[in-house]
Design an enzyme around this catalytic site. Structure first.
Site, short mmCIF file in Angstrom:
data_model
loop_
_atom_site.label_atom_id
_atom_site.label_comp_id
_atom_site.label_asym_id
_atom_site.label_seq_id
_atom_site.Cartn_x
_atom_site.Cartn_y
_atom_site.Cartn_z
CG HIS A 174 -3.76 -0.89 -6.54
ND1 HIS A 174 -3.72 -0.28 -5.39
CD2 HIS A 174 -3.63 -2.16 -6.39
CE1 HIS A 174 -4.23 -1.18 -4.56
NE2 HIS A 174 -3.75 -2.45 -5.14
CD GLU A 186 -3.46 2.98 -5.02
OE1 GLU A 186 -4.43 2.43 -5.22
OE2 GLU A 186 -2.39 2.53 -4.61
NE ARG A 238 -4.16 -1.69 0.33
CZ ARG A 238 -4.27 -2.67 -0.63
NH1 ARG A 238 -3.36 -3.20 -1.08
NH2 ARG A 238 -5.46 -3.50 -0.33
#
Ligand code: DGY
Length: 326
Positions: A287, A268, A239
């Site tokens: 991601h 994000e 993360r």
């Protein structure tokens, strides 16, 4: 009577059909602009929710507004967006999809490691831009991977899948940082457990795959980055918040570390104003650790199994994150 379930991610049609058969299913069509208020409203009468990347954290104030909610099935291994204490208080079961994404995510992390070390995207762009006019000179050389030392922060399932690739595929020396020793990894991959600072000082590649918890939030500070070798490469597949992103940008700019490959970010999608976009020594991916056709299908199926088990069959699966809820 069928229970009410809200689906807030796109999933394959056959898996959606299973939900439609089992529940009164409502689709919540989320966009990046979706307000938390709209999401809460959609869940006001729901017994269950299934999806990933919701527009808000599921905490006490959220759960006070969703009084019927009994089960949440996240299509992810990470569940840092859920406040476990609040779920317990409100009696909400949480399930995740841990096993099915292990190998796919390890593949992506190794892809980032290799592409960052060998500067694959930079060199491809050079050709695309018509700049391959003579043999490549030393300023474009990459770094060896085989035989180097990989430091894995987080020796869980994905950490072990990365260690397997490193040890068996690339003859790398594996060191790791983890709360508990992992004798299986030590035996299978000759991995050695060290303190965090030792791993940071020693490794040629640092790979972060720790879950985001209060203990790992901004674990990698400016001071920790300063311990890394100037030739070291950092890969983050965990993360964004595990690293102090501003400190990382400074380290990449001043070249106190060589390069980074990042799949995750503090915010994000990554804002177009991020200084990361201006740096040549960083490789970015949006991601996508688990984003293959096969893995995302398996995750959706697993999450559907999880919510059906929790709400319909009343028999939670092995992927039950908070059995203390009962
Ligand atoms: C996960 O499964 O946690 C991935 O990071 C996607 O969110």
């Amino acid at each position: 009577m069928k229970k009410n379930v809200v689906l807030f991610s796109k999933i394959p049609a056959d898996q959606q059909a299973r939900l439609e058969q089992a529940f009164n299913l409502t689709l919540f069509d989320r966009t990046p602009e979706t307000e938390p208020k709209a999401f809460i409203k959609a869940l006001a009468n729901a017994d269950g929710m299934i999806g990933s990347n919701m527009p808000t954290r599921i905490d006490d104030s959220f759960l006070c507004q969703t009084p019927k909610l009994k089960a949440a099935s996240t299509i992810s291994v990470g569940f840092d967006n859920y406040d476990l204490a609040a779920l317990k208080k409100h009696g909400v079961r949480l399930m995740n999809t841990p096993k099915v994404l292990t190998e796919g995510t390890a593949d992506l992390i190794f892809t980032l490691l290799m592409a960052t070390a060998r500067r694959t995207v930079e060199l491809s762009n050079l050709i695309h831009n018509g700049q391959w006019t003579k043999s490549i000179t030393p300023e474009y050389y990459g770094s060896d991977i085989h035989g180097k030392t990989i430091g894995i922060l987080g020796m869980g399932r994905i950490g072990k899948a990365i260690a397997k690739r490193a040890h068996h595929g690339f003859d790398m020396n594996v060191i790791y940082y983890n709360r508990s020793a992992q004798p299986d990894a030590e035996q299978a991959f000759n991995a050695k457990k060290l303190e965090l600072d030792e791993v940071l000082k020693t490794a040629d590649f640092i790979v972060i795959i720790l879950p985001l918890t209060p203990e790992t939030d901004r674990l990698i500070t400016k001071e920790k980055l300063a311990l890394m070798k100037p030739s070291a490469i950092l890969i983050n597949g965990a993360r964004g918040r595990v690293i102090d992103e501003q400190a990382l940008i400074a380290a990449l700019k001043s070249k106190t570390i060589k390069a980074a490959g990042l799949d995750v970010f503090e915010v994000e999608p990554l804002p177009t104003s991020s200084p990361l976009l201006q740096l040549d020594n960083v490789l970015l991916s949006p991601h996508v650790g688990s984003a293959t056709v096969e893995t995302r299908y398996a995750m959706a199926k697993c999450a559907v199994d999880n919510i059906i088990a929790a709400l319909k069959d009343e028999k939670p699966t092995e992927n039950w994150v908070n059995p203390e809820v009962g």
